[in-house]
Design a protein around this motif. Structure first.
Motif, mmCIF file in Angstrom:
data_model
loop_
_atom_site.group_PDB
_atom_site.id
_atom_site.type_symbol
_atom_site.label_atom_id
_atom_site.label_comp_id
_atom_site.label_asym_id
_atom_site.label_seq_id
_atom_site.Cartn_x
_atom_site.Cartn_y
_atom_site.Cartn_z
ATOM 1 N N ASP A 115 -8.223 -6.042 -2.440
ATOM 2 C CA ASP A 115 -6.827 -6.483 -2.513
ATOM 3 C C ASP A 115 -6.004 -5.717 -3.539
ATOM 4 O O ASP A 115 -4.891 -6.108 -3.873
ATOM 5 N N MET A 116 -6.537 -4.590 -4.016
ATOM 6 C CA MET A 116 -5.731 -3.647 -4.786
ATOM 7 C C MET A 116 -5.041 -2.664 -3.869
ATOM 8 O O MET A 116 -3.919 -2.211 -4.132
ATOM 9 N N LEU A 117 -5.675 -2.330 -2.757
ATOM 10 C CA LEU A 117 -5.158 -1.366 -1.799
ATOM 11 C C LEU A 117 -4.318 -2.125 -0.765
ATOM 12 O O LEU A 117 -4.845 -2.917 0.012
ATOM 13 N N SER A 118 -3.010 -1.887 -0.758
ATOM 14 C CA SER A 118 -2.109 -2.701 0.066
ATOM 15 C C SER A 118 -2.483 -2.655 1.545
ATOM 16 O O SER A 118 -2.392 -3.665 2.247
ATOM 17 N N ALA A 119 -2.911 -1.495 2.018
ATOM 18 C CA ALA A 119 -3.253 -1.369 3.434
ATOM 19 C C ALA A 119 -4.438 -2.225 3.822
ATOM 20 O O ALA A 119 -4.553 -2.665 4.971
ATOM 21 N N HIS A 120 -5.331 -2.476 2.866
ATOM 22 C CA HIS A 120 -6.580 -3.166 3.175
ATOM 23 C C HIS A 120 -6.577 -4.626 2.730
ATOM 24 O O HIS A 120 -7.501 -5.373 3.058
ATOM 25 N N GLN A 121 -5.551 -5.030 2.012
ATOM 26 C CA GLN A 121 -5.476 -6.425 1.584
ATOM 27 C C GLN A 121 -5.513 -7.399 2.759
ATOM 28 O O GLN A 121 -6.173 -8.452 2.676
ATOM 29 N N PRO A 122 -4.866 -7.094 3.898
ATOM 30 C CA PRO A 122 -4.928 -8.048 5.016
ATOM 31 C C PRO A 122 -6.329 -8.267 5.575
ATOM 32 O O PRO A 122 -6.574 -9.285 6.241
ATOM 33 N N TYR A 123 -7.251 -7.353 5.321
ATOM 34 C CA TYR A 123 -8.602 -7.482 5.873
ATOM 35 C C TYR A 123 -9.392 -8.649 5.270
ATOM 36 O O TYR A 123 -10.455 -8.997 5.779
ATOM 37 N N GLY A 124 -8.907 -9.238 4.196
ATOM 38 C CA GLY A 124 -9.655 -10.301 3.531
ATOM 39 C C GLY A 124 -10.069 -11.428 4.465
ATOM 40 O O GLY A 124 -11.159 -11.979 4.338
ATOM 41 N N ARG A 125 -9.203 -11.761 5.426
ATOM 42 C CA ARG A 125 -9.482 -12.897 6.315
ATOM 43 C C ARG A 125 -9.972 -12.456 7.698
ATOM 44 O O ARG A 125 -10.237 -13.301 8.561
ATOM 45 N N TYR A 126 -10.087 -11.160 7.908
ATOM 46 C CA TYR A 126 -10.505 -10.679 9.233
ATOM 47 C C TYR A 126 -11.909 -11.119 9.638
ATOM 48 O O TYR A 126 -12.132 -11.447 10.814
#
Length: 608
Positions: free
Chosen positions: A78-89
């Motif tokens: 969740d430091m990398l904005s592009a990858h922050q959404p992956y937390g709940r994937y």
């Protein structure tokens, strides 16, 4: 149906012939992987019990071994904005898998560094080799033989290439990459560049610069300029490894969620127990790799893929080089103007018709291989349509025309007749230049060289007024073996200021520029690199250097006898901080940029 363009056909056939032996070895490798050990049938009861011990409600299904178990490899942080959404994937994917009688487990996580954070900093020296680290992590994740399919969660610069390189070693698995989409548009790119250049000149302070940058990079999702991250997404579409047109749908939307759900359902449908088996190693073939190159040219994509795509191809037993890139560039017109090649960002590109329009136009013109094995239902034709929600259900519709011809044009009226990535060669070696954002009047620069071994020294010289002249700024000992081949994007504002003041300016380096390289002509990835005897080491301050995208030349205009007499300077000592010393083995073993600048692939070739 339009016949395939003869240049595309010629380059493809040359790659097929060049790669025949290594491709056969690769296909044999993945067949052995499926049949002789990389699957659940080979696990003992103890192995299997370890593998499902913590799987909760999915444990009974995994235990029976009668349904696909999907391995998720995630680059979430969740430091990398592009990858922050992956937390709940992972939870979303597990629910979607159950809907079709399958299961899913997070097989492993891989690092995901942000070049935007490390740009111009010591950490950038780890950037390129983070790709190989990600490949190794992906292979470790998939080594457990628990999975009949894989979903790869990654977007940014080194992450998608690394995930693919690693997953291709398990190429018998059907595999889909799932993006998370770009952040909404923020500060206009032109204004962002203006503030950066004012800061470089000392006309605004850090507070004003930080405010500008914060307005540009402002939320969850991929950065919206068309750099390496978004070029990654385009290539996955061109290769048929996403659900069609999934790349540029914003995070947090219903459509984004439905595309992730559809990818999960689809990977469960293309396993080896069904009649539509689509393993990754067969999807990534010579035609798919050529399609990725074509996409780079048609959209003005990142020069970083002149390194990453050869590495991806090599992992699948396919060998490409910069001559292939150059010939394809000459045949493929530029259809998109996305910042830094234009004013709009990827959200504007997507709204204008985006990748769906580009693919359909190229297919209709015979400029893409239609008959590749994609992860979708037919062939690449599926990718010429855009996803929509109809009564809450996912569907794909045609894009009949560009919705904004300032952003996106048909093949019949391109922005320029070629793709704008040029191969330069001469007595200084081989390198590439991206011309799609450069004024044609600046495609040829002939000026005295100013030599540097560190980008910070360039900025000190700029601030001291020592570069107020026509100049080719040469930054050497920046190759993969010297210091990990960092990007030199930090130099862009200063060089842009010099250019705006009327000077003839170019950058020449054995390092990388950025996927966001723009208006300043930059001859990059010069190979062989300075460390080890590359001819860039023979340059001296004041030597006349000619960099020309029109003739494809990069030359030191030095008397030939004098040139032959010159020796090479001593390399600067390797840096030791921020963990860079941990990558010493990678630096020492890396091969040439044109081959992918990969230590692990260089070593791997001797074992298969």
């Amino acid at each position: 149906m339009t016949d395939l363009h003869p240049t595309i056909a010629k380059v493809t056939e040359r790659i097929v012939q060049r790669s025949a032996a290594s491709r056969r070895k690769y296909l044999d490798l993945i067949e052995r992987g499926r049949d002789a050990g990389t699957n659940r049938d080979q696990l003992s009861c103890g192995n299997l019990a370890h593998g499902f011990a913590a799987s909760g409600e999915d444990k009974p299904v995994i235990r029976t071994g009668k349904a696909m178990n999907i391995g998720i490899v995630t680059a979430y942080n969740d430091m990398l904005s592009a990858h922050q959404p992956y937390g709940r994937y992972p939870e979303q994917i597990k629910i979607a898998a159950r809907e079709v009688g399958a299961t899913a487990q997070v097989a492993g996580g891989v690092p995901a560094m942000c070049d935007g954070v490390t740009q111009g900093q010591a950490g950038m020296d780890l950037s390129l080799f983070s790709r190989d680290t990600i490949a190794l992590g992906t292979a470790v994740a998939l080594s457990h033989a628990m999975f009949e399919g894989a979903l790869l969660l990654g977007i940014c610069d080194k992450i998608v290439p690394g995930l693919l390189i690693g997953a291709l070693r398990y190429g018998h698995l059907p595999t889909i990459l799932i993006p998370a989409g770009p952040m909404p548009s923020g500060l206009a790119n032109k204004e962002k560049v203006r503030i950066r250049q004012l800061y470089a000149e000392g006309k605004v302070g850090r507070d004003e610069l930080l405010e500008s940058e914060s307005a540009s990079y402002h939320g969850a999702g991929t950065c919206t300029f068309y750099g390496t991250a978004n070029s990654n997404q385009m290539m996955m579409e061109m290769m048929g490894l996403h659900m069609p047109a999934a790349s540029f749908v914003n995070p947090g939307t219903k459509l984004r969620t439905e595309l992730t759900r559809a990818a999960t359902h689809r990977v469960a449908q293309i396993g080896w127990d069904g009649d539509d088996y689509r393993p990754l190693g067969h999807c990534v073939d010579e035609k798919a790799i050529v399609n990725a190159m074509i996409g780079l040219m048609a959209t003005g994509g990142s020069t970083n893929h002149a390194i990453h795509l050869p590495a991806i191809a090599r992992a699948a037993g396919i060998h490409i080089d910069w001559t292939d890139f150059a010939e394809i560039s000459d045949a493929v017109p530029l259809l998109a103007r996305v910042y830094p090649n234009g004013s709009g960002d990827v959200n504007h590109f997507h709204a204008a018709g985006g990748i769906s329009f580009v693919i359909r136009e190229l297919l209709d013109a015979g400029l893409l291989h239609r008959d590749i094995r994609t992860v979708a239902r037919q062939d690449l034709t599926d990718y010429g349509k855009e996803p929509v929600l109809e009564n809450e259900a996912l569907a794909w519709k045609d894009v009949p025309s560009s919705r904004d011809e300032a952003m996106l044009r048909p093949v019949s009226n391109p922005f320029q007749p070629d793709g704008g990535m040029k191969l330069l060669q001469g007595n200084l070696g081989r390198c590439v230049m991206k011309t799609s954002a450069v004024d044609p009047e600046r495609w040829t620069i002939e000026a005295p060289a100013a030599l540097f071994h560190d980008q910070d020294d360039v900025l000190r010289a700029f601030k001291a007024g020592e570069l107020e002249r026509d100049v080719v700024v040469v930054v050497r000992f920046q190759g993969p073996r010297a210091n990990g081949m960092p990007e030199l994007h930090k130099l862009t504002p200063a060089l842009g200021v010099l250019q705006d003041r009327g000077f003839k300016v170019a950058l020449l380096t054995d390092g990388r520029m950025s996927g966001a390289s723009g208006k300043v002509p930059a001859a990059i990835h010069l190979s062989p690199e300075a460390l080890g005897g590359g001819p860039i080491g023979k340059l001296r301050d004041g030597d006349m250097v000619r960099v020309c995208a029109r003739t494809g030349s990069v030359e030191a205009l030095v008397d030939e006898a004098e040139w032959e007499r010159r020796d090479h300077p001593e390399a600067p000592p390797p840096p030791y901080d921020t963990g860079r010393e941990l990558f010493a083995l990678f630096r020492h073993q890396s091969d040439l940029a044109e081959q992918g600048a990969s230590p692990i692939l260089a070593a791997m070739d001797s074992e298969i």
